[in-house]
Design a protein around this motif. Structure first.
Motif, PDB file in Angstrom:
ATOM      1  N   PHE A 144       0.856  -1.186   0.000  1.00  0.00           N
ATOM      2  CA  PHE A 144       0.000   0.000   0.000  1.00  0.00           C
ATOM      3  C   PHE A 144       0.892   1.236   0.000  1.00  0.00           C
ATOM      4  CE2 PHE A 144      -2.818  -3.280   1.452  1.00  0.00           C
ATOM      5  CZ  PHE A 144      -4.014  -2.963   0.825  1.00  0.00           C
ATOM      6  N   PHE A 145       0.456   2.279  -0.688  1.00  0.00           N
ATOM      7  CA  PHE A 145       1.249   3.497  -0.796  1.00  0.00           C
ATOM      8  C   PHE A 145       0.309   4.683  -0.904  1.00  0.00           C
ATOM      9  CE2 PHE A 145       0.253   2.424  -5.113  1.00  0.00           C
ATOM     10  CZ  PHE A 145       0.241   3.615  -5.821  1.00  0.00           C
ATOM     11  N   GLY A 146       0.894   5.854  -1.098  1.00  0.00           N
ATOM     12  CA  GLY A 146       0.096   7.072  -1.246  1.00  0.00           C
ATOM     13  C   GLY A 146      -0.267   7.661   0.101  1.00  0.00           C
ATOM     14  N   ALA A 147      -1.066   8.715   0.077  1.00  0.00           N
ATOM     15  CA  ALA A 147      -1.477   9.414   1.301  1.00  0.00           C
ATOM     16  C   ALA A 147      -2.195   8.446   2.233  1.00  0.00           C
ATOM     17  CB  ALA A 147      -2.387  10.585   0.942  1.00  0.00           C
ATOM     18  N   TYR A 200      -3.605   0.546  -3.195  1.00  0.00           N
ATOM     19  CA  TYR A 200      -3.006  -0.780  -3.335  1.00  0.00           C
ATOM     20  C   TYR A 200      -2.159  -0.789  -4.597  1.00  0.00           C
ATOM     21  CZ  TYR A 200      -2.461  -5.665  -4.529  1.00  0.00           C
ATOM     22  OH  TYR A 200      -1.928  -6.880  -4.877  1.00  0.00           O
ATOM     23  N   GLY A 201      -0.960  -1.341  -4.483  1.00  0.00           N
ATOM     24  CA  GLY A 201      -0.085  -1.465  -5.639  1.00  0.00           C
ATOM     25  C   GLY A 201       0.537  -2.841  -5.722  1.00  0.00           C
ATOM     26  N   ALA A 202       0.950  -3.212  -6.914  1.00  0.00           N
ATOM     27  CA  ALA A 202       1.680  -4.451  -7.156  1.00  0.00           C
ATOM     28  C   ALA A 202       2.941  -4.056  -7.927  1.00  0.00           C
ATOM     29  CB  ALA A 202       0.835  -5.434  -7.954  1.00  0.00           C
ATOM     30  N   TYR A 203       4.086  -4.225  -7.284  1.00  0.00           N
ATOM     31  CA  TYR A 203       5.369  -3.825  -7.867  1.00  0.00           C
ATOM     32  C   TYR A 203       6.072  -5.050  -8.438  1.00  0.00           C
ATOM     33  CZ  TYR A 203      10.219  -2.136  -8.005  1.00  0.00           C
ATOM     34  OH  TYR A 203      11.491  -1.800  -8.393  1.00  0.00           O
ATOM     35  N   HIS A 204       6.430  -4.960  -9.710  1.00  0.00           N
ATOM     36  CA  HIS A 204       7.160  -6.021 -10.395  1.00  0.00           C
ATOM     37  C   HIS A 204       8.577  -5.507 -10.618  1.00  0.00           C
ATOM     38  CE1 HIS A 204       3.418  -8.231 -11.564  1.00  0.00           C
ATOM     39  NE2 HIS A 204       2.917  -7.014 -11.373  1.00  0.00           N
ATOM     40  N   GLN A 205       9.513  -6.038  -9.847  1.00  0.00           N
ATOM     41  CA  GLN A 205      10.906  -5.589  -9.919  1.00  0.00           C
ATOM     42  C   GLN A 205      11.669  -6.453 -10.916  1.00  0.00           C
ATOM     43  OE1 GLN A 205      12.859  -5.550  -6.149  1.00  0.00           O
ATOM     44  NE2 GLN A 205      14.647  -4.495  -6.929  1.00  0.00           N
ATOM     45  N   PRO A 206      12.510  -5.822 -11.743  1.00  0.00           N
ATOM     46  CA  PRO A 206      13.281  -6.625 -12.703  1.00  0.00           C
ATOM     47  C   PRO A 206      14.374  -7.418 -11.994  1.00  0.00           C
ATOM     48  CG  PRO A 206      13.943  -4.322 -12.832  1.00  0.00           C
ATOM     49  CD  PRO A 206      12.778  -4.392 -11.875  1.00  0.00           C
ATOM     50  N   ARG A 252       1.584  -1.733 -11.065  1.00  0.00           N
ATOM     51  CA  ARG A 252       0.140  -1.799 -11.324  1.00  0.00           C
ATOM     52  C   ARG A 252      -0.519  -1.331 -10.036  1.00  0.00           C
ATOM     53  NH1 ARG A 252      -1.962  -6.741 -11.392  1.00  0.00           N
ATOM     54  NH2 ARG A 252      -0.185  -7.678 -10.361  1.00  0.00           N
ATOM     55  N   PHE A 253      -1.629  -0.627 -10.123  1.00  0.00           N
ATOM     56  CA  PHE A 253      -2.266  -0.155  -8.900  1.00  0.00           C
ATOM     57  C   PHE A 253      -3.771  -0.032  -9.084  1.00  0.00           C
ATOM     58  CE2 PHE A 253      -1.962   3.655 -11.316  1.00  0.00           C
ATOM     59  CZ  PHE A 253      -2.903   4.546 -10.824  1.00  0.00           C
ATOM     60  N   ASP A 254      -4.483   0.008  -7.972  1.00  0.00           N
ATOM     61  CA  ASP A 254      -5.930   0.216  -7.971  1.00  0.00           C
ATOM     62  C   ASP A 254      -6.200   1.664  -7.597  1.00  0.00           C
ATOM     63  OD1 ASP A 254      -6.248  -2.484  -8.492  1.00  0.00           O
ATOM     64  OD2 ASP A 254      -6.758  -3.020  -6.439  1.00  0.00           O
ATOM     65  N   TYR A 255      -7.000   2.336  -8.394  1.00  0.00           N
ATOM     66  CA  TYR A 255      -7.383   3.715  -8.079  1.00  0.00           C
ATOM     67  C   TYR A 255      -8.139   3.738  -6.755  1.00  0.00           C
ATOM     68  CZ  TYR A 255      -6.661   3.989 -13.108  1.00  0.00           C
ATOM     69  OH  TYR A 255      -6.122   3.893 -14.364  1.00  0.00           O
ATOM     70  N   GLY A 256      -8.139   4.897  -6.093  1.00  0.00           N
ATOM     71  CA  GLY A 256      -8.895   5.036  -4.853  1.00  0.00           C
ATOM     72  C   GLY A 256     -10.349   4.637  -5.048  1.00  0.00           C
ATOM     73  N   ALA A 307       4.836   9.317  -8.808  1.00  0.00           N
ATOM     74  CA  ALA A 307       5.797   9.780  -7.795  1.00  0.00           C
ATOM     75  C   ALA A 307       6.421   8.596  -7.067  1.00  0.00           C
ATOM     76  CB  ALA A 307       5.111  10.723  -6.814  1.00  0.00           C
ATOM     77  N   TRP A 308       5.615   7.585  -6.743  1.00  0.00           N
ATOM     78  CA  TRP A 308       6.149   6.408  -6.043  1.00  0.00           C
ATOM     79  C   TRP A 308       7.196   5.712  -6.915  1.00  0.00           C
ATOM     80  CZ3 TRP A 308       6.826   1.283  -6.822  1.00  0.00           C
ATOM     81  CH2 TRP A 308       7.222   0.535  -5.709  1.00  0.00           C
ATOM     82  N   LEU A 309       6.884   5.527  -8.189  1.00  0.00           N
ATOM     83  CA  LEU A 309       7.843   4.867  -9.092  1.00  0.00           C
ATOM     84  C   LEU A 309       9.137   5.652  -9.199  1.00  0.00           C
ATOM     85  CD1 LEU A 309       6.083   3.373 -12.262  1.00  0.00           C
ATOM     86  CD2 LEU A 309       7.807   2.294 -10.835  1.00  0.00           C
ATOM     87  N   ARG A 310       9.026   6.970  -9.323  1.00  0.00           N
ATOM     88  CA  ARG A 310      10.230   7.812  -9.419  1.00  0.00           C
ATOM     89  C   ARG A 310      11.060   7.716  -8.149  1.00  0.00           C
ATOM     90  NH1 ARG A 310       8.654  13.605 -11.726  1.00  0.00           N
ATOM     91  NH2 ARG A 310       9.873  13.302 -13.587  1.00  0.00           N
TER      92      ARG A 310
END
Length: 139
Positions: free
Chosen positions: A5-8, A13-19, A63-67, A93-96
Motif C-alpha cells: 500500500f502506498f500514497g497518502a 493498493y499497488g503491485a510492484y514487479h521488480q526486474p 500496477r495499482f488500484d485507483y482510490g 511519484a512512487w515509481l520515481r
C-alpha cells in the motif's frame, strides 16, 4: 511481484514487479493504468502478464488500484475522476522515488488511458504513453 500500500495514508493498493538483477536492456519505469470495474476484471491477467514480461526486460513496473476501487481504500460513492487522476500522480511519484528514474512510461488500458492522459496533461514533463483499446466516447 510485491503487493503493498502506498500514497497518502497508505490508501492505494499497488503491485510492484521488480526486474531481476541480470535483466537485459535499458532500465526503465513503467506504470500500468488499468481499467475500471468489469473491464479491470477482464484485462487483469493481460495486465499482470504485461507487467511480468516488462520486468523481465529490465522495467520497474507498478500496477495499482485507483482510490475507491479494487483493494484500495474508499467506498465506491467516494470515487471521482479528479481522485483517480491524483492517484495516478501518486503512482508516478512512487515509481520515481523507488527507482530513482526520472522518466516514467505509462500504459493505459480502456478508461485507464483517459486517466493516464489527463494525469500526464497536468505536468510539463513529456511522457511516453501507450493507449490500449482506449475509451474515446463516453456513450
Amino acid at each position: 511481484m510485491e503487493p503493498f500500500f502506498f500514497g497518502a495514508g497508505g490508501a492505494l493498493y499497488g503491485a510492484y514487479h521488480q526486474p531481476p538483477a541480470d535483466a537485459p536492456g535499458p532500465e526503465t519505469a513503467l506504470l500500468i493504468c488499468q481499467g475500471i470495474g468489469y473491464e479491470y476484471m477482464r484485462a487483469y491477467r493481460a495486465c499482470w502478464q504485461l507487467a511480468e514480461t516488462a520486468a523481465a526486460r529490465n522495467a520497474h513496473v507498478l500496477r495499482f488500484d485507483y482510490g475507491c476501487t479494487g483493494e484500495s481504500h474508499g467506498r465506491q460513492h467516494e470515487a471521482s475522476w479528479a481522485r483517480w487522476i491524483a492517484n495516478t500522480g501518486e503512482a508516478i511519484a512512487w515509481l520515481r522515488d523507488t527507482t530513482a528514474l526520472s522518466h516514467v512510461r505509462i500504459v493505459g488500458v480502456r478508461v485507464g488511458a483517459l486517466i493516464a492522459a489527463a494525469a500526464s496533461a497536468q505536468t510539463r514533463e513529456r511522457r511516453r504513453l501507450l493507449f490500449w483499446d482506449p475509451v474515446v466516447d463516453g456513450e
